[in-house]
Design an enzyme around this catalytic site. Structure first.
Site, short mmCIF file in Angstrom:
data_model
loop_
_atom_site.label_atom_id
_atom_site.label_comp_id
_atom_site.label_asym_id
_atom_site.label_seq_id
_atom_site.Cartn_x
_atom_site.Cartn_y
_atom_site.Cartn_z
N HIS A 198 0.82 -1.21 0.00
CA HIS A 198 0.00 0.00 0.00
C HIS A 198 0.86 1.27 0.00
O HIS A 198 0.50 2.28 0.62
CB HIS A 198 -0.92 -0.01 1.22
CG HIS A 198 -2.26 0.61 1.00
ND1 HIS A 198 -2.46 1.97 1.08
CD2 HIS A 198 -3.46 0.06 0.71
CE1 HIS A 198 -3.74 2.23 0.86
NE2 HIS A 198 -4.38 1.09 0.63
N GLU A 328 -1.26 -0.08 -6.59
CA GLU A 328 -1.29 -1.36 -5.87
C GLU A 328 -1.55 -2.51 -6.84
O GLU A 328 -2.70 -2.83 -7.15
CB GLU A 328 -2.37 -1.32 -4.79
CG GLU A 328 -2.24 -0.17 -3.81
CD GLU A 328 -3.51 0.04 -3.01
OE1 GLU A 328 -4.07 -0.95 -2.49
OE2 GLU A 328 -3.96 1.21 -2.93
#
Length: 363
Positions: A198, A328
């Site tokens: 993340h 991501e």
């Protein structure tokens, strides 16, 4: 002779581990010590991460004038990482993204996961991996240096069946400005999984707080349609003619209002399972360029819509909305409930492997 050999071995060992520095980073509220690893390659690129959440905290990348600047957003200390819900630079699992109603069925068996106040399972809450201290083993070889992080996820962890052995490798190449994230996992029982990191980037510098000078070229020809609570409907429309079309380099600032900020899944055009280049992201102000390659089928593209200036980063600057982006690489949210999505099932006879690389240059 033995003395000479021993001296030679020690010298070789020292040379092999040159570029790896380990520092004390603090102790968690639960009393667990946390270390920070700082890698530096022959070109001067630095990559740093901490054991808490296996969290990336720094990547020093050169711009067009050769000046290196950190491009990863992070927090000033361990206590701030323990407090935040921002998931800065952390490994997400067992399942990154949303699962509708926290429920799925695999091989005829229905699994109920914990849900949030909106009735959705997301990012492994309420016991996420980013709030755990991972076990670490540092390494150095001829071409790279880095660390292998390991986590044992017990049967029933976060509601998922099967004990899972997970490893995440951070690897900095010695002679190229490139770092890689490599994932591996096995399970003791049929289960589903979806891993990602993340990390938040701003190629102008972590404290820049704007994406106005960024241009994104993403090799994705479809996007994931979502309904209420950003749960996928199952449709995967073509990006052509939509704000999700980045097949030619484009900025995001002028598109943000139309999509209320990006937090969307884009499906790469590459063949399923292939490791390939999927994106080139440039910052015109600094000249920095990031090239992303991955074996994953999609990306969750996020423009930090939830940032509001209440968290101050490690540079002493409050992070603002739309001031950075996350890229991501992962499988799709809610995949266990959509047979047409790439499968996220994992069985005891299988070994899951995935890798994503971030390579840097300057214009």
């Amino acid at each position: 002779m033995r003395c000479v050999l021993l001296t030679g071995l020690l010298a070789a060992s020292a040379a092999a581990t040159a570029g790896i520095r380990v520092e004390a980073y603090g102790v968690t509220a639960a009393g667990q010590p946390v270390e920070k690893v700082v890698l530096e390659n022959a070109r001067g690129m630095k990559l740093a991460y901490i054991d808490y959440g296996a969290t990336l905290v720094q990547a020093d990348v050169a711009g067009r004038n050769g000046q290196r600047r950190n491009i990863i957003l992070s927090l000033p200390d361990l206590a701030a990482f323990e407090r935040t819900r921002g998931r800065y630079g952390a490994i997400i699992g067992r399942y990154a993204g949303r699962i509708a109603n926290g429920r799925y069925t695999l091989d005829g068996k229905t699994v109920q996961l914990p849900v949030n106040s909106k009735g959705v399972a997301i990012h492994g809450d309420p016991a996420p991996w980013e709030k755990r201290v991972w076990q670490r083993q540092d390494f150095a070889d001829k071409d790279s240096l880095g660390s292998i992080y390991r986590l044992h996820s017990a049967d029933g962890d976060q509601g998922f069946p099967g004990a899972m052995a997970v490893s995440v490798t951070y690897r900095l190449l010695r002679r190229r400005d490139e770092f890689r994230i490599e994932y591996q996992a096995t399970t003791s029982a049929p289960t589903v999984h979806n891993f990602t990191n993340h990390v938040y980037f701003n190629l102008a510098g972590a404290a820049a707080n704007t994406l106005d000078s960024h241009r994104f070229q993403i090799d994705a020809d479809r996007y994931l349609e979502t309904g209420t609570l950003r749960i996928p409907t199952g449709a995967m429309p073509q990006v052509q003619g939509t704000p999700f079309d980045f097949r030619r380099a484009a900025g995001v600032s002028e598109r943000l209002a139309a999509v209320q900020g990006y937090d969307h899944s884009l499906l790469f055009s590459k063949p399923a399972g292939a490791y390939a280049q999927v994106a080139v992201i440039r910052d015109r102000a600094s000249g920095r360029r990031m090239i992303v390659s991955t074996s994953e089928p999609s990306v969750q593209f996020y423009t930090v819509n939830g940032f509001d200036g209440t968290e101050v980063g490690s540079e002493g600057v409050a992070y603002q909305r739309y001031g950075a982006f996350a890229f991501e690489t992962q499988h799709l949210p809610d995949s266990p409930n959509h047979a047409v999505f790439p499968s996220t099932a994992l069985y005891p006879a299988q070994v899951f492997r995935s890798r994503t690389s971030f390579s840097f240059a300057s214009d």
